[in-house]
Scaffold this motif. Structure first.
Motif, short mmCIF file in Angstrom:
data_model
loop_
_atom_site.label_atom_id
_atom_site.label_comp_id
_atom_site.label_asym_id
_atom_site.label_seq_id
_atom_site.Cartn_x
_atom_site.Cartn_y
_atom_site.Cartn_z
N ARG A 81 15.32 1.41 -15.63
CA ARG A 81 15.15 0.97 -14.23
C ARG A 81 16.48 1.15 -13.56
O ARG A 81 17.36 0.50 -14.06
N LEU A 82 16.31 1.75 -12.49
CA LEU A 82 17.54 1.94 -11.50
C LEU A 82 17.92 0.64 -10.94
O LEU A 82 17.06 -0.04 -10.36
N LEU A 83 19.49 0.36 -11.11
CA LEU A 83 19.75 -0.93 -10.07
C LEU A 83 20.06 -0.48 -8.95
O LEU A 83 20.53 0.62 -8.52
N ASP A 84 19.94 -1.47 -8.02
CA ASP A 84 20.09 -1.19 -6.43
C ASP A 84 21.64 -0.59 -6.20
O ASP A 84 21.73 0.08 -5.43
N GLY A 85 22.50 -1.34 -6.88
CA GLY A 85 24.14 -0.97 -6.71
C GLY A 85 24.38 0.17 -7.64
O GLY A 85 25.71 0.42 -7.70
N GLY A 86 23.51 1.11 -8.15
CA GLY A 86 23.90 2.01 -8.93
C GLY A 86 23.67 1.72 -10.31
O GLY A 86 23.73 0.70 -10.64
N TYR A 88 21.84 1.66 -14.16
CA TYR A 88 20.48 1.38 -14.85
C TYR A 88 20.45 0.48 -15.74
O TYR A 88 21.57 0.02 -16.25
#
Length: 127
Positions: A81-86, A88
């Motif tokens: 899952r990719l994280l909003d702030g860059g 994963y």
């Protein structure tokens, strides 16, 4: 399953009414703590290693090894899952219990077929 489990079916034969967790551990050749990881993951799909470590009260490295074994046995899936702030994070989900039960039946049927072949091929002479 990518890694062949080391069945411990003899342990099951010694018990008259083994619990599901023991059946799973013996048939898939996993440790009891790995079976516990699977069962917790059934209740918490999409968990990260940190979340599982907290839920299991175990350190991250132990949970990571458990998840690796369970993935090798085809019992756990990993998604990124990719994280909003860059970056994963990996999230883990147990295969559905129904699928696990089918895998257990398949493994036991294969083992029983092998035993039946040994019996059928025995000609009365010692090995």
């Amino acid at each position: 399953m990518t890694d062949r489990p080391q069945h411990r079916l003899g342990e099951l034969m010694e018990q008259s009414d083994p619990p599901f967790e023991e059946v799973m551990s013996c048939v898939f050749g996993v440790e009891n703590h790995e079976t516990r990881t699977y069962l917790v993951l059934c209740e918490r799909p999409g968990s990260t290693i940190d979340e599982l470590a907290d839920a299991l009260e175990r350190d991250r490295s132990t949970v990571t090894r458990s998840l690796s074994t369970l993935r090798d046995r085809g019992l756990v899936r990993r998604d990124r899952r990719l994280l909003d702030g860059g970056g994963y994070v990996y999230q883990f989900t147990a295969v559905p219990v129904a699928e696990t039960k089918a895998m257990l039946h398949e493994a036991l049927d294969a083992w029983a077929a092998t035993v039946h072949e040994v019996i059928d091929e025995f000609d009365g002479t010692p090995s």
